[in-house]
Design a protein around this motif. Structure first.
Motif, PDB file in Angstrom:
ATOM      1  N   THR A   1      23.477  55.880  34.842  1.00 63.94           N
ATOM      2  CA  THR A   1      23.504  57.011  33.923  1.00 63.94           C
ATOM      3  C   THR A   1      24.917  57.554  33.748  1.00 63.94           C
ATOM      4  OG1 THR A   1      21.268  57.597  34.635  1.00 63.94           O
ATOM      5  CG2 THR A   1      22.515  59.281  33.449  1.00 63.94           C
ATOM      6  N   GLY A   2      25.327  57.696  32.490  1.00 59.82           N
ATOM      7  CA  GLY A   2      26.661  58.179  32.155  1.00 59.82           C
ATOM      8  C   GLY A   2      27.689  57.087  31.959  1.00 59.82           C
ATOM      9  N   VAL A   3      27.384  55.877  32.399  1.00 61.26           N
ATOM     10  CA  VAL A   3      28.328  54.758  32.304  1.00 61.26           C
ATOM     11  C   VAL A   3      28.315  54.170  30.890  1.00 61.26           C
ATOM     12  CG1 VAL A   3      28.793  52.399  33.137  1.00 61.26           C
ATOM     13  CG2 VAL A   3      28.105  54.200  34.739  1.00 61.26           C
ATOM     14  N   ILE A   4      29.478  53.704  30.433  1.00 59.65           N
ATOM     15  CA  ILE A   4      29.584  52.972  29.159  1.00 59.65           C
ATOM     16  C   ILE A   4      30.008  51.541  29.462  1.00 59.65           C
ATOM     17  CG2 ILE A   4      30.742  52.785  26.931  1.00 59.65           C
ATOM     18  CD1 ILE A   4      31.151  55.753  26.921  1.00 59.65           C
ATOM     19  N   LEU A   5      29.266  50.580  28.918  1.00 59.54           N
ATOM     20  CA  LEU A   5      29.599  49.168  29.051  1.00 59.54           C
ATOM     21  C   LEU A   5      29.701  48.545  27.667  1.00 59.54           C
ATOM     22  CD1 LEU A   5      27.245  47.976  31.964  1.00 59.54           C
ATOM     23  CD2 LEU A   5      29.695  48.494  32.085  1.00 59.54           C
ATOM     24  N   PRO A   6      30.414  47.417  27.542  1.00 62.55           N
ATOM     25  CA  PRO A   6      30.451  46.722  26.247  1.00 62.55           C
ATOM     26  C   PRO A   6      29.032  46.365  25.807  1.00 62.55           C
ATOM     27  CG  PRO A   6      32.106  45.832  27.731  1.00 62.55           C
ATOM     28  CD  PRO A   6      31.251  46.738  28.563  1.00 62.55           C
ATOM     29  N   ALA A   7      28.690  46.703  24.590  1.00 63.93           N
ATOM     30  CA  ALA A   7      27.315  46.501  24.121  1.00 63.93           C
ATOM     31  C   ALA A   7      26.918  45.036  24.084  1.00 63.93           C
ATOM     32  CB  ALA A   7      27.145  47.124  22.736  1.00 63.93           C
ATOM     33  N   HIS A   8      27.891  44.153  23.810  1.00 64.71           N
ATOM     34  CA  HIS A   8      27.532  42.752  23.594  1.00 64.71           C
ATOM     35  C   HIS A   8      27.163  42.001  24.865  1.00 64.71           C
ATOM     36  CE1 HIS A   8      31.735  42.243  24.841  1.00 64.71           C
ATOM     37  NE2 HIS A   8      31.445  40.989  25.096  1.00 64.71           N
ATOM     38  N   CYS A   9      27.337  42.642  26.033  1.00 66.52           N
ATOM     39  CA  CYS A   9      26.992  41.946  27.277  1.00 66.52           C
ATOM     40  C   CYS A   9      25.851  42.635  28.025  1.00 66.52           C
ATOM     41  CB  CYS A   9      28.211  41.784  28.172  1.00 66.52           C
ATOM     42  SG  CYS A   9      28.929  43.323  28.765  1.00 66.52           S
ATOM     43  N   THR A  10      25.139  43.547  27.374  1.00 68.32           N
ATOM     44  CA  THR A  10      23.972  44.187  27.980  1.00 68.32           C
ATOM     45  C   THR A  10      22.752  43.944  27.105  1.00 68.32           C
ATOM     46  OG1 THR A  10      24.209  46.315  26.854  1.00 68.32           O
ATOM     47  CG2 THR A  10      25.455  46.017  28.896  1.00 68.32           C
ATOM     48  N   ALA A  11      21.570  43.910  27.721  1.00 68.71           N
ATOM     49  CA  ALA A  11      20.345  43.654  26.962  1.00 68.71           C
ATOM     50  C   ALA A  11      20.048  44.795  25.992  1.00 68.71           C
ATOM     51  CB  ALA A  11      19.176  43.453  27.928  1.00 68.71           C
ATOM     52  N   GLY A  12      20.170  46.046  26.473  1.00 68.39           N
ATOM     53  CA  GLY A  12      19.946  47.181  25.587  1.00 68.39           C
ATOM     54  C   GLY A  12      20.981  47.256  24.484  1.00 68.39           C
ATOM     55  N   GLY A  13      22.244  46.940  24.825  1.00 72.01           N
ATOM     56  CA  GLY A  13      23.298  46.946  23.813  1.00 72.01           C
ATOM     57  C   GLY A  13      23.040  45.932  22.715  1.00 72.01           C
ATOM     58  N   LYS A  14      22.601  44.752  23.096  1.00 72.00           N
ATOM     59  CA  LYS A  14      22.285  43.724  22.091  1.00 72.00           C
ATOM     60  C   LYS A  14      21.119  44.167  21.208  1.00 72.00           C
ATOM     61  CE  LYS A  14      23.721  39.746  24.902  1.00 72.00           C
ATOM     62  NZ  LYS A  14      23.236  38.529  25.581  1.00 72.00           N
ATOM     63  N   ALA A  15      20.123  44.819  21.816  1.00 71.67           N
ATOM     64  CA  ALA A  15      18.999  45.313  21.028  1.00 71.67           C
ATOM     65  C   ALA A  15      19.462  46.328  19.990  1.00 71.67           C
ATOM     66  CB  ALA A  15      17.948  45.935  21.956  1.00 71.67           C
ATOM     67  N   LEU A  16      20.451  47.138  20.354  1.00 72.46           N
ATOM     68  CA  LEU A  16      21.004  48.123  19.415  1.00 72.46           C
ATOM     69  C   LEU A  16      21.870  47.453  18.355  1.00 72.46           C
ATOM     70  CD1 LEU A  16      21.899  50.839  22.058  1.00 72.46           C
ATOM     71  CD2 LEU A  16      20.206  51.087  20.232  1.00 72.46           C
ATOM     72  N   LEU A  17      22.701  46.501  18.760  1.00 78.35           N
ATOM     73  CA  LEU A  17      23.550  45.792  17.800  1.00 78.35           C
ATOM     74  C   LEU A  17      22.715  45.013  16.802  1.00 78.35           C
ATOM     75  CD1 LEU A  17      26.342  44.383  20.160  1.00 78.35           C
ATOM     76  CD2 LEU A  17      26.532  46.330  18.590  1.00 78.35           C
ATOM     77  N   ALA A  18      21.570  44.493  17.240  1.00 78.90           N
ATOM     78  CA  ALA A  18      20.706  43.701  16.362  1.00 78.90           C
ATOM     79  C   ALA A  18      20.160  44.524  15.211  1.00 78.90           C
ATOM     80  CB  ALA A  18      19.570  43.092  17.167  1.00 78.90           C
ATOM     81  N   ALA A  19      20.147  45.850  15.358  1.00 87.32           N
ATOM     82  CA  ALA A  19      19.630  46.720  14.300  1.00 87.32           C
ATOM     83  C   ALA A  19      20.657  46.991  13.208  1.00 87.32           C
ATOM     84  CB  ALA A  19      19.163  48.042  14.903  1.00 87.32           C
ATOM     85  N   LEU A  20      21.923  46.622  13.446  1.00 88.14           N
ATOM     86  CA  LEU A  20      22.978  46.881  12.464  1.00 88.14           C
ATOM     87  C   LEU A  20      22.997  45.812  11.377  1.00 88.14           C
ATOM     88  CD1 LEU A  20      25.945  47.799  14.857  1.00 88.14           C
ATOM     89  CD2 LEU A  20      24.332  49.350  13.736  1.00 88.14           C
ATOM     90  N   SER A  21      23.520  46.185  10.212  1.00 87.47           N
ATOM     91  CA  SER A  21      23.721  45.199   9.149  1.00 87.47           C
ATOM     92  C   SER A  21      24.886  44.290   9.541  1.00 87.47           C
ATOM     93  CB  SER A  21      24.052  45.908   7.835  1.00 87.47           C
ATOM     94  OG  SER A  21      25.350  46.502   7.898  1.00 87.47           O
ATOM     95  N   PRO A  22      24.981  43.102   8.957  1.00 91.29           N
ATOM     96  CA  PRO A  22      26.103  42.206   9.268  1.00 91.29           C
ATOM     97  C   PRO A  22      27.461  42.866   9.078  1.00 91.29           C
ATOM     98  CG  PRO A  22      24.421  41.002   8.068  1.00 91.29           C
ATOM     99  CD  PRO A  22      24.001  42.449   8.055  1.00 91.29           C
ATOM    100  N   ASP A  23      27.608  43.669   8.014  1.00 94.42           N
ATOM    101  CA  ASP A  23      28.899  44.308   7.759  1.00 94.42           C
ATOM    102  C   ASP A  23      29.202  45.391   8.790  1.00 94.42           C
ATOM    103  OD1 ASP A  23      29.810  42.887   5.463  1.00 94.42           O
ATOM    104  OD2 ASP A  23      28.309  43.930   4.275  1.00 94.42           O
ATOM    105  N   ALA A  24      28.176  46.141   9.173  1.00 93.04           N
ATOM    106  CA  ALA A  24      28.392  47.177  10.198  1.00 93.04           C
ATOM    107  C   ALA A  24      28.751  46.529  11.531  1.00 93.04           C
ATOM    108  CB  ALA A  24      27.136  48.032  10.351  1.00 93.04           C
TER     109      ALA A  24
END
Length: 267
Positions: free
Chosen positions: A148-171
């Protein structure tokens, strides 16, 4: 006399111009803010639709959208459709909103953790990073600790990838103008590979992290979607890899999908 008269006329002219400029600037700001709110609501818009909604000429709508795009509030896809950009996505993840998510969703984390006897986290996207905003620790002596409170690169975490997958290609591209940042361990280094993984995550409804954020940790992540179909966060189960053979991932995903669907309905 001529100098005095000229001075008054010049002064009056400057004041009138300044007043006009201020009115014009205020109107432009008002239109731009209205447009930001509109895009945040509808999630995609064309120039003609923006012009009609704002009651302005197409050229004015195009200028406003261009300005918002320059500030990363919107991105434009290949079909000339404008969608929320990274700056707008980040505004949707304010500290107040994160507190609301924690209050609303903590019980879902707790229930999921009890069912799988593992650590469960809640995350939100911040730029190209993911912040862990809440969590429930598993009961085993060997367990993944709370982040809790930690920030990690989104592309190497499961939750981060789930969030990135919701973005458009341009975003998504706007978040990585110079490619993926360097990290330690087994994290992805290729933007093309990340894009393929995100496409798979969108199709399946979940993402995985097999020792990419940290050696010895395996995780699965699912998005949390509110009533307006906005992805507002992600839930992830994190497990010590020694207790998570590939055969167990399907079990974890089933429980996580159940929890994230329940959390989405709560929103």
């Amino acid at each position: 006399m001529r100098n005095s008269s000229t001075g008054r006329n010049s002064s009056t002219g400057r004041n009138e111009s300044t007043g006009s400029d201020r009115t014009s600037a205020a109107t432009s700001v008002d239109k731009a803010l209205a447009l930001v709110l509109l895009i945040n609501e509808v999630q995609q818009i064309r120039v003609s639709e923006a012009a009609e909604a704002l009651g302005v000429a197409r050229s004015t709508a195009h200028r406003l959208l261009t300005q918002l795009r320059a500030r990363d509030f919107v991105v434009q896809d290949g079909q000339r459709v404008y969608r929320p950009g990274p700056a707008l996505e980040q505004l949707n993840s304010t500290p107040v909103r994160r507190l609301d998510l924690r209050r609303e969703l903590h019980d879902h984390l707790l229930n999921c953790s009890r069912r799988v006897s593992e650590t469960v986290h809640l995350m939100v996207l911040e730029g190209n990073g993911v912040r862990f905003v809440d969590g429930v620790e598993g009961p085993h002596p060997l367990r993944v600790g709370l982040r809790t409170g930690v920030i990690l690169p989104a592309h190497c975490t499961a939750g981060g990838k789930a969030l990135l997958a919701a973005l458009s290609p341009d975003a998504l591209k706007a978040l990585y103008p110079r490619g993926l940042p360097r990290t330690n361990g087994n994290a992805l280094t290729s933007f093309a590979v990340l894009s393929r993984q995100l496409a798979t995550a969108r199709r399946r409804g979940y993402a995985t992290n097999i020792e990419e954020s940290e050696r010895g940790i395996t995780a699965v992540g699912c998005p949390i979607i509110d009533a307006r179909r906005h992805t507002v966060g992600a839930m992830a189960i994190a497990v010590p890899s020694v207790r998570c053979p590939r055969s167990r991932i399907a079990e974890l995903v089933e429980e996580l999908l159940r929890a994230s669907n329940a959390a989405s309905k709560e929103m």
